[in-house]
Design a protein around this motif. Sequence first.
Motif, PDB file in Angstrom:
ATOM      1  N   GLN A 283      77.180  23.091 -16.333  1.00  0.00           N
ATOM      2  CA  GLN A 283      78.497  22.325 -14.549  1.00  0.00           C
ATOM      3  C   GLN A 283      77.521  22.870 -13.205  1.00  0.00           C
ATOM      4  OE1 GLN A 283      81.663  20.567 -16.068  1.00  0.00           O
ATOM      5  NE2 GLN A 283      80.547  19.805 -13.526  1.00  0.00           N
TER       6      GLN A 283
ATOM      7  N   ASN B 136      87.717  21.428 -15.736  1.00  0.00           N
ATOM      8  CA  ASN B 136      87.268  21.272 -15.057  1.00  0.00           C
ATOM      9  C   ASN B 136      87.028  20.306 -13.697  1.00  0.00           C
ATOM     10  OD1 ASN B 136      85.077  22.515 -16.429  1.00  0.00           O
ATOM     11  ND2 ASN B 136      85.432  21.425 -18.763  1.00  0.00           N
TER      12      ASN B 136
ATOM     13  N   TRP C 185      80.285  30.132 -23.394  1.00  0.00           N
ATOM     14  CA  TRP C 185      80.947  29.347 -21.879  1.00  0.00           C
ATOM     15  C   TRP C 185      79.582  29.335 -20.733  1.00  0.00           C
ATOM     16  CZ3 TRP C 185      83.156  32.314 -25.931  1.00  0.00           C
ATOM     17  CH2 TRP C 185      84.275  32.437 -26.282  1.00  0.00           C
TER      18      TRP C 185
ATOM     19  N   GLN D  97      85.252  27.644 -17.374  1.00  0.00           N
ATOM     20  CA  GLN D  97      84.488  27.373 -18.940  1.00  0.00           C
ATOM     21  C   GLN D  97      85.543  28.144 -19.999  1.00  0.00           C
ATOM     22  OE1 GLN D  97      82.329  24.668 -18.443  1.00  0.00           O
ATOM     23  NE2 GLN D  97      82.995  24.842 -15.892  1.00  0.00           N
TER      24      GLN D  97
ATOM     25  N   ALA E 195      78.024  26.775 -20.501  1.00  0.00           N
ATOM     26  CA  ALA E 195      78.361  25.404 -20.682  1.00  0.00           C
ATOM     27  C   ALA E 195      78.529  25.473 -18.988  1.00  0.00           C
ATOM     28  CB  ALA E 195      79.869  25.640 -20.845  1.00  0.00           C
TER      29      ALA E 195
END
Length: 312
Positions: free
Chosen positions: A73, A110, A66, A90, A69
């Motif tokens: 992002q 998101n 996470w 996330q 991620a």
Amino acid sequence: MTVTDGLPVTGGRRLYWQLGVTGAVLVAAGATLVAHRAMLDSGTDRLATADGEWLVLACLAALATWVCAAVAQQGAVTERLPRGRLVAAQFAASAANHLLPAGAGATVVNLRFLTRCGLSTGRSATALAVKAAVGGIVRCVIAVALLVTSSGTVRLSPRVPHLLILLPVAGGLVLLAVAVSGRLRRAAARFLADVRDVHRSPARACALWGGSVAFALLHAGVVVAVLHALGLGLPTGRVVMAYLIASGAAAMLPTPGGLGSLDAALALALTASGAPQQTALAAVLGYRLLTGWLPMAPGLLVLGLLARRSAL
């Protein structure tokens, strides 16, 4: 496009199709589990007696996914995002992804988060597309690197060369669709503009690509650690390749969080890589437990908390 009772017909048909495929896959997965209940019980028993230290390592790898991620992002946008809420988003997106088909849960969470951070809906959607595209490229590059550097360790099916021929054909069809459709041309132009903006900053580019690489490898690392916990030391490259193949195959079926499709594909890939069926099933159960089932309840709580604080 026509609208019936406020719902676009094309969108409604797409949703019904996704839900129908999801239901069919889940029914097939349930029937398979019932047919192999003895093997499932054996795999669960093996997981209960697994090495605790390796399971802790697998848990840490799952938690790190996470964070990776969130890093990827952040790298996909030029604006500075709030770090704590980004990681929390996330985590919440991962839980939401197990409730809706074809990754729709994570996309919605998101998209909402980025718009709340001040990005327009169009730029938020483009940022998600950039992240997804880089994630796909990274997985392909890792797979090719494994094939090149692990000669004799990773074995290819005789059908793979034929499947590789389809890649340029598919790419050509995509380019043709973009050239023909004005809407797709505009979307592609926005996508390329955002890619250029991100890569003007080395730090952003490193975050985007590095986070995507780490995300894929950590997910595969969870499977590697669970297999070691079960006492099976398959070559790491072979396990990583099995995960990449399974996750790619599962992406073609719009099931929530890959439920059923990823499980079956990963079990088959691990078995083909040399794992006994019971061990492969136990490894899939462990992977699913650490990356999906255990985090789901706290992830949904975080999702509700972010919504109450207007972060989503």
